[in-house]
Design a protein around this motif. Structure first.
Motif, PDB file in Angstrom:
ATOM      1  N   ARG A  47      47.316  17.703   0.222  1.00  0.00           N
ATOM      2  CA  ARG A  47      48.497  18.034  -0.574  1.00  0.00           C
ATOM      3  C   ARG A  47      48.377  17.471  -1.979  1.00  0.00           C
ATOM      4  N   ILE A  48      47.892  16.238  -2.088  1.00  0.00           N
ATOM      5  CA  ILE A  48      47.729  15.630  -3.417  1.00  0.00           C
ATOM      6  C   ILE A  48      46.688  16.399  -4.226  1.00  0.00           C
ATOM      7  N   ASP A  49      45.550  16.761  -3.590  1.00  0.00           N
ATOM      8  CA  ASP A  49      44.508  17.514  -4.292  1.00  0.00           C
ATOM      9  C   ASP A  49      45.034  18.851  -4.789  1.00  0.00           C
ATOM     10  N   SER A  50      45.777  19.564  -3.944  1.00  0.00           N
ATOM     11  CA  SER A  50      46.310  20.868  -4.348  1.00  0.00           C
ATOM     12  C   SER A  50      47.300  20.728  -5.496  1.00  0.00           C
ATOM     13  N   ALA A  51      48.171  19.724  -5.406  1.00  0.00           N
ATOM     14  CA  ALA A  51      49.160  19.514  -6.466  1.00  0.00           C
ATOM     15  C   ALA A  51      48.491  19.151  -7.782  1.00  0.00           C
ATOM     16  N   LEU A  52      47.421  18.343  -7.727  1.00  0.00           N
ATOM     17  CA  LEU A  52      46.722  17.955  -8.947  1.00  0.00           C
ATOM     18  C   LEU A  52      46.011  19.145  -9.588  1.00  0.00           C
ATOM     19  N   GLN A  53      45.465  20.033  -8.754  1.00  0.00           N
ATOM     20  CA  GLN A  53      44.824  21.230  -9.305  1.00  0.00           C
ATOM     21  C   GLN A  53      45.830  22.099 -10.034  1.00  0.00           C
ATOM     22  N   ARG A  54      47.034  22.212  -9.468  1.00  0.00           N
ATOM     23  CA  ARG A  54      48.065  23.015 -10.124  1.00  0.00           C
ATOM     24  C   ARG A  54      48.543  22.355 -11.413  1.00  0.00           C
TER      25      ARG A  54
END
Length: 520
Positions: A47-54
């Motif tokens: 979840r953190i990785d996906s949010a950071l990519q966005r």
């Protein structure tokens, strides 16, 4: 005897199946707890990785916007400083003391016309000999600035820039300087000051801050961070005397920015215990560093939800012993969670739409804001570059708007801005786009329009505005505007086009306002 005991155990298990299920569940609980912790940790990282990519793209865009705004603001002041140094009044003030009064009046008019805070002239010894605030308690005349970096650079023939506390005004700001030449020899310098609060209104760096070459925060959306030292700042290498001269203080608190401890993502930081994503961009030519601090609530939510999920999973390992009863409870919980999630998603969808409107439009006039206009301008230039065609850009500025605010109040000033946009909007063509760039300055983008046609259209707008009094004002109030028009040519960038229109606007002001000037 053993056979009889076994039979009794079997009968008990048949009569009480939950006891067997509970026993088996207790044996599985440790393994299920460990598995639950591992799975929730994997979910948290995803979840953190996906949010950071966005968020990475938005953070990058914010840094680009802030860098662009700083470049535009500083370029305008540098151009003004160079012009004042070459114009003639500065050299006369240095070489002919009798012309000082005339130079003071000229510098005062410059401050009013170009929306800067201070302009003053120094001789070769660094003594101020003419100033826009002459005759005021904060007058710079007679003050020695020979120790200031901006003077040292300019007296050596190189334009200078420095952030410092005003020696007489005690107000923080950026000083821009240029050498004054007489027959090719440097005889003094000119300095133009832009106060920190005025620059903040032009840059509008959302949620971020800017530090100088010493690592001291000189621009911040949150005023509490002003004059704090960023982690790793080099201010300790500066002497106390220099600190006091430049910042009017000797000690600096450190910005409360620490690592959030997210493995593989050092850009995730804690600012006063609130998670943020740190974007950092150095501007070597200006001696500044831009920091974008985007709120990252996902981190706290992910960690909190991981704890909830872990506890739920551990609890599930225990209640698994109760079989279908526990499964039913979890089924009902899941259905309720999905329902609440749908409600939240609907609310978030509506909120996102509202935030998009607020992020792209000016709240007062309803036209596009600077950020949205910059994106649109870039898109239109790409389209013109690819498919051909003509495009014109005009920069508009209301004449004597500060006088309206000072004499009739800010409510009338807001009314004038809305009236201006309303009058122009009724004359815009379907493809024209009007945007508020800040204060009383507007931009008008005219796709598929040659410069000559654009000049005619904007001059008609000027005539209409000149002949249309502001509604409901007694005594009658008529406003005018000055405009600079630039036409796009092949491979010209958006910054170059904006700069050309800005220069034409300054020329229109210099011609006495209420006119339209074509960019050279």
């Amino acid at each position: 005897m053993p056979i009889l005991a076994w039979r009794r155990i079997n009968r008990f298990l048949d009569d009480s199946p939950l006891v067997l299920a509970s026993g088996l569940a207790l044996l599985c609980v440790p393994a299920l707890v460990i598995l639950s912790w591992a799975l929730t940790g994997h979910w948290e990282r995803d979840r953190i990785d996906s949010a950071l990519q966005r968020q990475a793209q938005a953070t990058t865009r914010q840094m680009i916007d802030a860098e662009f705004d700083i470049d535009i603001a500083f370029s305008q002041i540098k151009n003004l400083t160079n012009w004042v140094a070459e114009e003639g009044h500065a050299s006369k003030a240095i070489t002919t003391p009798a012309s000082t009064e005339t130079a003071n009046e000229f510098l005062q008019r410059l401050v009013e016309v170009f929306n800067v805070d201070l302009v003053y002239v120094m001789n070769a010894q660094g003594i101020s000999v003419a100033s826009s605030n002459a005759g005021t308690p904060a007058s710079t005349i007679g003050v020695n600035y020979s120790d200031r970096d901006h003077f040292i650079s300019a007296i050596q023939g190189v334009p200078g820039r420095q952030f410092a506390i005003g020696r007489t005004t005690k107000v923080a700001g950026f000083f821009f300087s240029a050498p004054v030449l007489d027959k090719g020899k440097v005889i003094g310098t000119v300095a133009v000051k832009l106060n920190q609060d005025r620059l903040m209104r032009q840059i509008r760096i959302f949620g971020g801050l800017v530090s100088d070459s010493n690592g001291i925060v000189v621009i911040a959306e949150n005023p509490r961070y002003m004059f704090m030292a960023v982690p790793g700042a080099s201010i300790d290498d500066v002497s106390e005397a220099q600190r006091d001269s430049r910042y009017a203080r000797k000690q600096f608190d450190t910005l409360p920015l620490t690592s959030a401890g997210v493995s593989g993502h050092p850009e995730v930081m804690l600012l006063e215990n609130e998670a943020v994503v740190l974007g950092q961009q150095a501007l070597p030519s200006e001696g500044l560093t831009v920091y974008v601090l985007s709120p990252f609530d996902v981190l706290q939510d992910a960690r909190r939800q991981r704890q909830v999920m872990f506890l739920s999973g551990s609890l599930a390992a225990v209640v698994l012993a109760w079989g279908m009863w526990a499964a039913l409870i979890f089924y009902l919980r899941a259905r309720d969670y999905r329902r609440r999630l749908e409600v939240v998603n609907q609310q978030l969808s509506g909120l996102n739409s509202e935030l998009h409107e607020q992020a792209t439009h000016d709240y007062l006039t309803g036209c596009l804001n600077r950020r949205a206009f910059s994106a649109l301008l870039s898109t239109e230039l790409d389209r013109a570059q690819r498919y051909g065609g003509e495009l014109s850009l005009a920069m508009l500025d209301l004449d004597h708007f500060k006088h309206v605010n000072d004499t009739r109040g800010h409510e009338v000033g807001d009314l004038v801005l809305r009236f201006f946009v309303d009058v122009l909007s009724r004359q815009l063509r379907r493809t024209d786009v009007l945007a508020r760039m800040g204060g009383e300055e507007f931009a008008l983008l005219m796709p598929n329009t040659a410069m000559a046609e654009a000049m005619q259209v904007i001059d008609r707008m000027r005539q209409t505005m000149e002949s249309t009094p502001v509604t409901g004002q007694e005594p009658p109030l008529v406003i005018t505007f000055s405009a600079g028009v630039a036409g796009w040519f092949n491979r010209q960038t958006d910054r170059e086009l904006l700069s050309a229109a800005d220069h034409a606007l300054y020329e229109a002001k210099g011609r006495g306002r209420n006119c339209v000037v074509r960019a050279s």
